[in-house]
Design a protein around this motif. Structure first.
Motif, mmCIF file in Angstrom:
data_model
loop_
_atom_site.group_PDB
_atom_site.id
_atom_site.type_symbol
_atom_site.label_atom_id
_atom_site.label_comp_id
_atom_site.label_asym_id
_atom_site.label_seq_id
_atom_site.Cartn_x
_atom_site.Cartn_y
_atom_site.Cartn_z
ATOM 1 N N ASN A 1 0.835 -1.198 0.000
ATOM 2 C CA ASN A 1 0.000 0.000 0.000
ATOM 3 C C ASN A 1 0.876 1.256 0.000
ATOM 4 O OD1 ASN A 1 -1.808 2.084 0.439
ATOM 5 N ND2 ASN A 1 -3.013 0.963 1.953
ATOM 6 N N TYR B 1 -5.389 1.013 -4.189
ATOM 7 C CA TYR B 1 -4.759 -0.155 -3.572
ATOM 8 C C TYR B 1 -5.693 -1.340 -3.647
ATOM 9 C CZ TYR B 1 -2.924 -3.305 -0.016
ATOM 10 O OH TYR B 1 -2.455 -4.407 0.641
ATOM 11 N N ASP B 2 -5.209 -2.441 -4.198
ATOM 12 C CA ASP B 2 -5.951 -3.696 -4.279
ATOM 13 C C ASP B 2 -5.440 -4.608 -3.165
ATOM 14 O OD1 ASP B 2 -6.836 -6.328 -4.912
ATOM 15 O OD2 ASP B 2 -7.059 -5.784 -7.019
ATOM 16 N N SER B 3 -6.243 -4.799 -2.126
ATOM 17 C CA SER B 3 -5.803 -5.591 -0.977
ATOM 18 C C SER B 3 -5.665 -7.070 -1.328
ATOM 19 C CB SER B 3 -6.779 -5.423 0.195
ATOM 20 O OG SER B 3 -8.088 -5.804 -0.185
ATOM 21 N N ASP B 4 -6.438 -7.539 -2.305
ATOM 22 C CA ASP B 4 -6.338 -8.944 -2.709
ATOM 23 C C ASP B 4 -4.988 -9.213 -3.381
ATOM 24 O OD1 ASP B 4 -8.867 -9.548 -1.743
ATOM 25 O OD2 ASP B 4 -9.847 -9.072 -3.649
ATOM 26 N N LEU B 5 -4.566 -8.282 -4.206
ATOM 27 C CA LEU B 5 -3.284 -8.426 -4.899
ATOM 28 C C LEU B 5 -2.131 -7.824 -4.107
ATOM 29 C CD1 LEU B 5 -4.344 -7.474 -8.551
ATOM 30 C CD2 LEU B 5 -4.040 -9.772 -7.594
ATOM 31 N N ASP B 6 -2.468 -7.048 -3.059
ATOM 32 C CA ASP B 6 -1.469 -6.293 -2.293
ATOM 33 C C ASP B 6 -0.636 -5.437 -3.241
ATOM 34 O OD1 ASP B 6 -0.140 -5.398 -0.025
ATOM 35 O OD2 ASP B 6 1.389 -6.956 -0.139
#
Length: 267
Positions: A205, A232-237
């Motif tokens: 992030n 920010y894509d939390s699934d892909l970090d």
């Protein structure tokens, strides 16, 4: 016997040193601008096509050298473009791949002018740090239409030079890390500019960090300082940075230009 061994050792050492660096000089092969040279032609180098080993170094510093074009897959060793002389142009063509060493930095614009162009379908992989426009007197420019990856730290104008990276529509700049203070990885008088559908990515992030650089006028979208958006894509970090579309584009897309133009700051 000892004397002969010492002489032999000296000769071997000199050979090793002479093989460590090879300089791009296509004029010695009868090639002058506006003609271009093939990276893979050994005659365009002072010491043969660069190889991957602990001493290999590709140097670009010959005045008025023809453009170097990369059409296949090559290893550049440690690449120093603009080292004691003008760095000219390196162009990675569609389908071309150029890799630099994983155990040492490489630079586009070490202490002089240099330009790296990665065409659509081309790939340039910095195996270690990427210094763009490093020392005073340097003006390094990287134009990304294809893919550029950086395995370690990324720096524009790191030590007093000027560094510029333009990520054009369809281009990808995949970074591994930047300093989080909003001023160290991209110095004043340097700029990261994202155009059209170009994209910059970072693992983790980095939304706040990108916001700091944008607020400091060091990242631009479509040529407008701070006109970028980080998500920010939390699934892909994964953090992705894109340019906020120009007003005319927003209107055509029916996205409500007026509302979106008020969100010029990076999220």
């Amino acid at each position: 016997m000892m004397k002969k061994s010492a002489v032999l050792l000296m000769v071997v050492s000199l050979v090793c040193v002479s093989n460590a660096a090879t300089v791009w000089n296509p004029a010695a092969n009868g090639i002058y601008p506006p003609d271009v040279g093939d990276w893979g032609d050994a005659a365009n180098w002072t010491n043969g096509v660069p190889v991957t080993d602990g001493d290999s170094k590709s140097v670009f510093n010959v005045t008025d050298a023809a453009e170097a074009q990369v059409a296949g897959t090559f290893d550049a060793g440690q690449l120093v473009q603009g080292d004691g002389g003008p760095g000219g142009v390196i162009r990675v063509l569609d389908g071309g791949i150029l890799n630099t060493r994983t155990d040492g930095w490489s630079s586009i614009g070490w202490n002089n002018v240099a330009n790296l162009i990665v065409e659509s379908g081309g790939t340039f992989n910095f195996g270690n740090h990427a210094w763009i426009g490093f020392n005073p007197g340097a003006a390094g420019t990287v134009d990304v239409y294809g893919t550029v990856t950086v395995a370690q730290m990324f720096g524009l104008g790191w030590n007093g030079g000027d560094g510029f990276v333009n990520v054009y529509s369809g281009g990808l700049l995949a970074l591994s890390n930047i300093h989080g203070d909003g001023e160290t990885s991209i110095k004043q008088n340097s700029l990261l500019n994202i155009m059209g559908t170009g994209i910059v990515t970072l693992p983790g992030n980095f939304m706040g960090v990108i916001g700091n650089y944008a607020d400091n006028g060091l990242i631009a979208g479509n040529g407008i300082l701070g006109n970028v958006e980080a998500t920010y894509d939390s699934d892909l970090d994964l953090t992705s940075v894109t340019a906020i579309p120009e007003p005319t584009t927003l209107a055509l897309l029916g996205l409500g230009a007026v509302g979106l133009l008020r969100k010029k700051k990076t999220r």
